[in-house]
Design an enzyme around this catalytic site. Structure first.
Site, mmCIF file in Angstrom:
data_model
loop_
_atom_site.group_PDB
_atom_site.id
_atom_site.type_symbol
_atom_site.label_atom_id
_atom_site.label_comp_id
_atom_site.label_asym_id
_atom_site.label_seq_id
_atom_site.Cartn_x
_atom_site.Cartn_y
_atom_site.Cartn_z
ATOM 1 N N LYS A 28 -17.865 -19.348 1.562
ATOM 2 C CA LYS A 28 -19.132 -19.329 1.608
ATOM 3 C C LYS A 28 -19.804 -18.354 0.454
ATOM 4 C CE LYS A 28 -19.337 -20.257 6.419
ATOM 5 N NZ LYS A 28 -20.283 -19.719 7.745
ATOM 6 N N ARG A 73 0.722 -1.261 -0.040
ATOM 7 C CA ARG A 73 0.141 -0.122 -0.145
ATOM 8 C C ARG A 73 0.853 1.367 0.126
ATOM 9 N NH1 ARG A 73 -5.012 -1.955 3.849
ATOM 10 N NH2 ARG A 73 -6.144 -2.973 2.053
ATOM 11 N N GLY A 95 -12.513 -4.847 0.603
ATOM 12 C CA GLY A 95 -13.941 -4.579 0.313
ATOM 13 C C GLY A 95 -14.517 -3.720 -0.813
ATOM 14 N N GLY A 131 -8.278 -9.825 -0.335
ATOM 15 C CA GLY A 131 -6.910 -10.212 0.315
ATOM 16 C C GLY A 131 -6.526 -11.797 0.235
#
Length: 400
Positions: free
Chosen positions: A198, A37, A378, A355
């Protein structure tokens, strides 16, 4: 893609520029363990210095929940940032207030100044306009270079962009350009690889992708739920049995739209979820009741490798197996290497993010070979879901 002003439109000479960056870097034993980053924001900051700006950095670190938490101070990061910029980085112990404003004002043009954690104030996550106005007092121009934070409507990413002249930094611009080329205006055929544990966490993503891509590969624990929905016994595998109807709805809709869905046909099976566990490869229709599907088998990998040769654009989010534990990352690594080879040959545009995805690709040693790897988690996922990102939309602000 949302329109926004870039540095091409910015006269920063002699101006104090507030730059929202993401310095929420991973730490281990008090030291930064991944500098990605920091590396990504260097072009923006160097260009601003060349343009003669005084640079003031805004960032969060951790989740202090509106209170000063000493171990979540940004101060330790200033030294590492200085090394990457090859210039001093001054640290100011607050991000708002008269003292912070005076200290920033006293530094000469060309300085790089890091303000303290914006999340020390509750107004940051509340997207409080009054707090944003306090932040804005420290500078004259706002630049967002934190795509990874732009899915949050926070004061330093959204509200402030309506108060000051707002621009996209080079890192944010690169993210949006890469993502737009992969999903909004892609070279076809387009394949998306979606993995993870999931489907309940990625329903919006799956429903959006089947309308955008030509081929959707589903892997990881998610694939088990789809196999189960098709009447295949997945044994003791991770599986959301209660979402069988939803999985069938996705399969049915994809068929009507013309989106091909690929599920693993051969898998690596084990009775224990641990490193080095005894395992075997078999058809997914030959899973015993006490076995778990933990990776895609070489037969399925070979099929994916061949299918990739027919693809022009690849979007990847999520591993194909339990890549953290050997030998259940072999399938992900093999497919990643195939995608990298095609990218280097110039026949494939490959964009990845998330990630776990970045970690898996790093394990495969291919992060330098993909067209673009997003540092966002996200924000990358919400973009793939087709959602508007508040921090990006705010760059259309009419503030002057």
């Amino acid at each position: 893609m949302v329109g926004f002003k870039t540095f091409d439109d910015l006269d920063a000479n002699g101006k104090t520029v507030l730059v929202r960056v993401d310095l929420n870097v991973p730490m281990a034993d008090g030291k930064i363990s991944d500098f990605t980053r920091i590396e990504r924001i260097v072009p923006t900051l160097q260009e601003l210095r060349t343009k003669g700006a005084k640079i003031v950095l805004l960032s969060h670190f951790g989740r202090p929940k509106g209170q000063p938490v000493p171990e979540m101070s940004l101060r330790p990061i200033a030294a590492s940032l200085a090394q990457y910029l090859s210039c001093p980085v001054e640290f100011v112990h607050d991000c708002v207030g008269a003292d912070a404003e005076k200290k920033v004002q006293d530094f000469p043009d060309g300085s790089v100044i890091l303000l303290e954690n914006v999340r020390y104030y509750a107004g940051e996550e509340a997207n409080d306009v009054a707090f944003a106005e306090e932040l804005a007092k420290v500078g004259e121009i706002y630049v967002n270079d934190a795509f990874s934070c732009s899915h949050r409507a926070h004061a330093s990413t959204e509200a402030i962009a309506h108060i000051m002249p707002a621009y996209a930094g080079r890192n944010l611009e690169a993210e949006l350009t890469a993502l737009s080329s992969a999903l909004e205006n892609p070279l076809r055929p387009v394949m998306a690889i979606v993995g993870g544990a999931k489907i309940s966490t990625k329903l919006d993503l799956l429903f959006n992708l089947i309308e955008k891509v030509d081929c959707l590969v589903i892997g990881g624990g998610m694939a088990n739920t789809f196999l189960n929905a098709k009447g295949i016994n997945v044994g003791a595998s991770l599986c959301e049995h209660d979402l069988a109807n939803t999985a069938n709805e996705i399969l049915s809709k994809a068929e009507k739209i013309g989106c091909e869905i690929l599920l693993p046909s051969f898998a690596v099976l084990a009775k224990e979820f641990r490193a080095g566990a005894a395992n075997r490869t078999a058809s997914v229709e030959d899973v015993k009741s006490d076995e778990m599907i933990l990776d895609v088998a070489p037969e399925s990998v070979a099929l994916l490798e061949e299918r990739l040769k027919t693809i022009k654009t690849l979007i990847w989010n999520g591993p194909l197996g339990a890549f953290e534990i050997d030998p259940f990352g072999d399938g992900t690594v093999a497919v990643a290497k195939a995608a990298e080879a095609l990218t280097r040959n110039g026949t494939l545009i490959s964009v990845a993010g998330g990630g776990d995805t970045v970690s898996a690709l790093a394990k495969a040693g291919v992060t330098g070979g993909f067209t673009y790897i997003s540092t966002a988690g996200g924000a990358f996922l919400e973009w793939m879901e087709g959602k508007d990102l508040p921090g990006v939309l705010a760059l259309n602000s009419d503030a002057t």
